[in-house]
Design an enzyme around this catalytic site. Structure first.
Site, PDB file in Angstrom:
ATOM      1  N   ASP A 229       0.864  -1.178   0.000  1.00 14.90           N
ATOM      2  CA  ASP A 229       0.000   0.000   0.000  1.00 14.90           C
ATOM      3  C   ASP A 229       0.909   1.239   0.000  1.00 14.90           C
ATOM      4  OD1 ASP A 229      -2.117   1.728  -0.026  1.00 14.90           O
ATOM      5  OD2 ASP A 229      -3.197   0.774   1.607  1.00 14.90           O
TER       6      ASP A 229
HETATM    7  C1  BGC Z   1      -5.014   3.283   0.046  1.00 17.80           C
HETATM    8  C2  BGC Z   1      -5.158   2.231  -1.027  1.00 17.80           C
HETATM    9  C3  BGC Z   1      -5.032   2.860  -2.384  1.00 17.80           C
HETATM   10  C4  BGC Z   1      -3.711   3.590  -2.473  1.00 17.80           C
HETATM   11  C5  BGC Z   1      -3.459   4.224  -3.827  1.00 17.80           C
HETATM   12  C6  BGC Z   1      -3.771   4.138  -0.168  1.00 17.80           C
HETATM   13  O1  BGC Z   1      -3.748   5.203   0.701  1.00 17.80           O
HETATM   14  O2  BGC Z   1      -4.967   2.654   1.302  1.00 17.80           O
HETATM   15  O3  BGC Z   1      -6.389   1.580  -0.887  1.00 17.80           O
HETATM   16  O4  BGC Z   1      -5.148   1.882  -3.369  1.00 17.80           O
HETATM   17  O5  BGC Z   1      -3.704   4.599  -1.499  1.00 17.80           O
HETATM   18  O6  BGC Z   1      -4.299   5.270  -4.079  1.00 17.80           O
END
Ligand code: BGC
Length: 721
Positions: free
Chosen positions: A268
């Protein structure tokens, strides 16, 4: 099961990837493991050129649009020594430009096929916009609505979420041998137990027993892998003390070795660096060592892998074999996507944005996902001449709120408002749109003025709920009541004596207990998407009969959460007989509206229910048959639900678990014979060795309209052999 990860196309892609891998330098290999966001373009032009020339970029996130992605792809491939196209990724969660209901709403349709269709439409638009990879579906089980990300998933139940996870994966990736044109590869997130964050506070620790982890939180991931999900995202949180992003047990032993996952794992955003904040890694190099070593193939986002993996390799802390394995899985997906043959997209493809077909689907889905919670007969509206419309969600600035979170790529201006939808559906009615209601505090005089004006109409429609930023990531709340003075507003409207139809639009279950017995109708519309107003008007006028059912319990009060229907049996079950039971003293025992609950304008009757046998072998299957009759005045869809309880087992079992469901449409007066299968394998649970076992013994089964409905119960036994 056939899917893109075990197809012939996959095999061919892997062979090509292997051949390419052999030609790459170490820097180029590690570059494939690195994803970058917008920032690489911001100011540092030199860095950008260096990165492209050295082959240090494998993927981009949040760069969108055919023109832009084509341009960047061209630059990248022209500058690289070995041209390897990048995969463009983004959060296509419930739509790209055309927005569909949020995933929590979609799950309330109890129609996984609807999610497959919405995901396919979203993929088609996103593909036209240059994307090849979505960070979805989110398949985290959420039992605590304080957690704002409950809106991104499919609710509190593992069985239901697993069905939707598989459907979403199929929708995004397509049913073919390879994703190809108009499809995206899916990324199941957030692995794992992100939804178990203590107190519903985002990014918080997840403290779950290994049995619960395997039985409740992991099966939706397994279901998505079986459907062919090509990628998985590691979660921010720690799981029982080990951050998910450095959790070798989860990422390698379980995901790859046990579940057979063959794709690649992306961290993530920033999660690898956050291992330092967790106190689990010393510095960026140590963090990379732990995350990569655990099984995180690709870094979102930046240079931490580029900067640290070469030294870690030299020191023997990671091996060339490990690097090759990660690169191979990424290159395989790139070949599978057809990226090497067609790295660009046709800019004309963007014509598909907001096409009629997608708008029609958004309208249909918006109506299928709403859940009718109360109705004293006011709905559907018939022959009403004067309607007052008020509430903060009727405000023209509230268009984005009807889309919900993760709609960054959408166009809120395209949202059909509730006013527009109603005016188009009932052109002859007088619709008095009363301004002034807000999401924040309103003075009693302001509320009184709105109520006084509303009282001049025959029916009052009040649209209340949440702004879209109140749920979603970092949208945790300690209080699930309607924010600001919205509750006072609705109660003041009820006090006028006019019937109040209350529409609730939110990303999570809200506490609505004060409205019971006061509002004439309560319709939880969630966040329906681009066609919101039309979907709502279809429901209010009866063009569509509500058929949504809750997939998360609606608490009576915030203090009840986490409250979920499939909780383990306690030694002091609560039924209100005496003091010493497992319950709160100051509120009812159950939730306000249970899992599975949802009303219709018609009524259904279940009859002639039979079980194929009252005994099944541990590898056998039970058939449950019944007749469903539409006994009311309207055509409509019923959702038949099958719940089971294992009465005596070697581990404490939930009081009830969903094991099957069927949604069927019946015209007024019509009947249909329905069959639900219950394989004994569906009765398995995780034992202390973390193996799935079916234990012989007595079970109870209910054919029900919701999780609290116990009118039709049956006993059966699983035999020893
Ligand atoms: C979120 C993810 C997301 C990623 C990219 C993160 O902050 O937890 O779910 O896919 O950002 O945008």
């Amino acid at each position: 099961m056939d899917n893109i990860m075990n197809s012939r196309a996959y095999k061919a892609a892997r062979e090509k990837a292997q051949a390419l891998l052999e030609k790459l330098t170490l820097t180029e290999k590690i570059g494939q493991l690195s994803q970058f966001g917008n920032s690489i373009y911001s100011s540092d032009e030199k860095k950008y050129e260096d990165h492209f020339r050295e082959g240090k970029v494998g993927s981009f996130l949040t760069l969108r649009g055919a023109e832009k992605t084509n341009r960047i792809q061209r630059d990248l491939m022209n500058m690289q020594r070995t041209p390897i196209p990048a995969i463009f990724a983004d959060d296509v969660i419930h739509g790209y430009r055309t927005t569909f209901p949020t995933p929590i709403a979609q799950s309330c349709s109890w129609d996984p096929e609807l999610t497959a269709r919405c995901s396919a439409a979203a993929a088609k638009e996103a593909y036209a916009g240059g994307l090849k990879w979505t960070f979805g579906p989110m398949v985290d089980i959420a039992r605590d609505p304080r957690w704002g990300r409950i809106m991104e998933g499919f609710g509190e139940d593992t069985y239901l979420c697993s069905r939707f996870a598989a459907a979403a994966v199929r929708g995004f990736q397509g049913d073919g041998d390879a994703p190809g044109k108009d499809h995206l590869i899916a990324c199941m997130k957030h692995y794992a137990a992100y939804g178990a964050c203590v107190g519903g506070r985002d990014y918080n620790t997840a403290d779950v027993s290994p049995e619960t982890l395997h039985e409740v939180y992991l099966p939706p991931f397994k279901a998505g892998i079986d459907a062919g999900a090509a990628t998985v995202m590691s979660a921010f949180n720690d799981v029982n003390g080990v951050p998910a992003t450095a959790n070798r047990y989860l990422l390698t032993d379980v995901l790859r070795d046990r579940f057979g996952f063959k794709g690649f794992v992306v961290s993530d955003a920033g999660a690898v660096g956050e291992l330092i904040n967790h106190g689990f890694a010393e510095d960026p190099k140590d963090a990379v060592c732990k995350a990569f070593g655990a099984g995180v193939d690709m870094l979102m986002a930046g240079d931490m892998y580029n900067d640290n993996l070469p030294a870690l390799l030299e020191e023997g802390k990671v091996t060339m074999e490990e690097i090759d394995r990660s690169v191979l899985s990424i290159l395989t997906v790139k070949y599978l996507l057809g990226l090497f043959d067609e790295p660009f997209v046709d800019p004309d493809g963007e014509k598909v944005f907001f096409c009629d077909e997608h708008l029609a689907l958004s309208r249909e889905a918006g109506a299928q996902c709403a859940v009718l919670l109360e109705n004293d007969g006011i709905l559907p509206l018939k022959g009403v001449e004067n309607i007052a419309l008020t509430g903060p969600l009727t405000h023209p600035c509230g268009k984005a709120h009807l889309l919900g979170g993760w709609c960054g790529i959408a166009d809120p201006e395209r949202t059909v408002t509730i006013e527009e939808g109603l005016k188009a559906a009932i052109p002859d009615a007088n619709i008095d749109v009363i301004p002034g209601a807000t999401f924040v505090h309103m003075e009693p005089e302001e509320i009184a003025a709105i109520a006084a004006r509303a009282a001049r109409s025959d029916v009052i429609i009040a649209a209340v709920g949440e702004e879209n930023g109140m749920a979603g990531e970092a949208g945790s709340k300690s209080d699930l009541e309607l924010c600001g003075s919205q509750e006072e507003l609705v109660l003041a409207l009820c006090a006028t004596g006019r019937p109040v139809v209350c529409l609730v639009s939110a990303g999570r279950p809200l506490v609505l207990s004060k409205f019971k017995g006061k509002v004439a109708a309560l319709l939880n519309i969630w966040q329906p998407g681009t066609e919101a107003g039309n979907s709502v008007a279809d429901l209010l006028t009866g063009k569509v009969n509500p058929s949504g059912h809750l997939t998360t319990s609606f608490p009576y009060t915030t203090g009840q959460v986490p409250i979920y229907y499939n909780h383990p049996s306690t030694g002091r079950p609560a039924d209100g007989h005496w003091r010493f039971e497992s319950k709160y003293m100051d509120c009812p025992i159950g939730p306000l509206y249970p899992f599975g609950y949802g009303r219709s304008y018609t009524t259904f009757e279940y009859s002639d229910i039979s079980l194929s046998s009252d005994k099944i072998a541990p590898d056998g299957e039970l058939k449950v048959r019944l007749t469903v009759t539409n006994t009311g005045e309207y055509d409509g869809a019923a959702v038949v639900q099958l719940y089971v309880r294992d009465l005596v087992a070697s581990r404490v079992r939930p009081v009830k678990e969903l094991k099957g469901f069927k949604k069927l449409f019946l015209t007024r007066g019509a009947s249909s014979r329905v069959e639900l299968s219950l394989p004994a394998s569906g009765l398995a649970f995780v034992d202390s060795k973390l193996e799935w076992v079916v234990e012989p013994g007595r079970f109870k089964l209910w054919v029900a309209e919701d999780s609290a409905d116990e009118r039709c119960g049956f006993d059966f036994t699983v035999t020893n052999s």
